[in-house]
Design an enzyme around this catalytic site. Structure first.
Site, short mmCIF file in Angstrom:
data_model
loop_
_atom_site.label_atom_id
_atom_site.label_comp_id
_atom_site.label_asym_id
_atom_site.label_seq_id
_atom_site.Cartn_x
_atom_site.Cartn_y
_atom_site.Cartn_z
N ILE A 1 0.82 -1.22 0.00
CA ILE A 1 0.00 0.00 0.00
C ILE A 1 0.85 1.27 0.00
O ILE A 1 0.36 2.35 -0.35
CB ILE A 1 -1.00 -0.03 1.18
N TYR B 1 -2.24 4.68 16.58
CA TYR B 1 -3.26 3.93 15.84
C TYR B 1 -4.52 4.79 15.68
O TYR B 1 -5.05 4.95 14.58
CB TYR B 1 -3.58 2.65 16.61
C1 AKB Z 1 -7.02 -3.37 18.21
O1 AKB Z 1 -7.24 -3.84 19.33
O2 AKB Z 1 -6.03 -2.70 17.92
C2 AKB Z 1 -8.07 -3.58 17.13
C3 AKB Z 1 -9.09 -2.50 17.12
C4 AKB Z 1 -10.12 -2.44 18.15
O3 AKB Z 1 -9.07 -1.68 16.25
N1 AKB Z 1 -8.70 -4.86 17.32
#
Ligand code: AKB
Length: 326
Positions: free
Chosen positions: A55, A143
């Site tokens: 990607i 994230y």
């Molecule tokens: C994580 O725990 O990082 C993933 C999510 C909830 O996005 N499973």
């Protein structure tokens, strides 16, 4: 008939979603996009075309889109939350740089794009119970930062360039097929593996840590249904809260014990995962998804637990009768 490219097709969601999409749209119309370190095997390799697609390489995405006359891209490339904390630069390169590449190819070649967001897009200041669709996000993890950026970038491409971008915020996903790697919600998968193998489960999160979770068949259906939904009903696009169940370690442990009475769990806390989990919602309000495209989950904790135990026992060749509640 759609021609679909799945990027990240050998991962936790991708390996099952690619097979489901092939069942619906035909094997030859769904391309399994993978990176060489995670090459497809078995049914995933044999049931349709496969192409190397990193990607972070926009040119390669464009080549595969041209070769297979792709009109829909499922972008599932991502590092999960705990791993992303260890590799924030890579998490950004994949989650944001990769999405930007995908959206640019989609803009030039007129593709629809599905990119999952997550409960991880919320943060410590978010209302934790019945988290509304539109609320403060401000995540504390890289994230989450990539997920919020992805939601906004996808909405921007829809508004500015008319790219048909759609997304759901996935809860923790539970499945017996491909194990997750490096997520905060992974414990809710690992606990079933320990239960069927007769091992004591070491729980990394403390009692009272509630998070939204979902069984994989519901998550796959959500990914298909949102891309099939009538966009004239959409008020939102990127990204819809979806929900089916919320529990803490004690609740899932006690549910499994209804079927595996000797099962044991001890607590061995992982401070990183605990910190991340504490910053995420306890439960989401998915009213908008229900109203705008008729989202409805099918599995609850009990039906998921029964199915997980039956299928994991099959997977490991463990002979027992259908689990019966005590
Ligand atoms: C994580 O725990 O990082 C993933 C999510 C909830 O996005 N499973």
């Amino acid at each position: 008939m759609k021609n679909i490219l799945v990027i990240g097709a050998t991962g936790q969601i991708g390996s099952e979603l690619t097979m489901k999409l092939r069942d619906i749209y035909g094997g030859s119309n769904v391309v399994c996009g993978y990176i060489p370190s995670a090459a497809p095997k078995g049914e995933l390799l044999e049931s349709g075309p496969a192409e190397i697609v990193d990607i972070t390489d926009a040119k390669r995405i464009a080549e595969v889109v041209d070769t297979h006359k792709i009109d829909t891209i499922y972008n599932l490339a991502a590092l999960l939350s705990a791993v992303a904390e260890a590799k924030p630069q890579l998490a950004w390169a994949i989650g944001v740089g990769g999405l930007f590449n995908t959206l640019e190819v989609a803009r030039e070649k007129n593709c629809a794009v599905f990119t999952p967001s997550s409960i991880g897009s919320f943060g410590p200041d978010t209302p934790h119970v019945k988290t509304p669709q539109d609320t403060i996000q401000r995540p504390a993890t890289i994230y989450g930062v990539t997920k919020v950026t992805g939601e906004m970038l996808s909405d921007y491409y829809a508004r500015r360039f008319g790219v048909d971008t759609r997304s759901v915020r996935f809860p923790g996903l539970i499945s017996y097929t491909t194990p997750p790697g490096g997520g905060t919600t992974d414990y809710a998968v690992d606990i079933y593996y320990s239960a069927v193998k007769g091992e004591t489960f070491k729980c990394p999160l403390k009692p009272g840590t509630f998070m939204d979770m979902m069984y994989m068949p519901d998550a796959l259906r959500a990914a298909v249904e949102i891309m099939e939904a009538d966009p004239s009903r959409f008020i939102h696009r990127n990204s819809f809260n979806i929900a089916s169940m919320s529990f803490d370690p004690e609740i899932i442990y006690n549910k499994i014990r209804e079927y595996v009475p000797d099962f044991k769990m001890v607590y061995e806390l992982d401070p990183l995962r605990q910190k991340i989990a504490d910053s995420w919602p306890d439960s989401l309000d998915d009213t908008c998804a229900r109203m705008e495209w008729d989202w409805k989950p099918e599995f609850d904790l009990d039906s998921m637990t029964r199915d997980m135990l039956v299928n994991l026992r099959k997977k490991f060749g463990i002979e027992v009768n259908e689990p019966q509640a005590r």
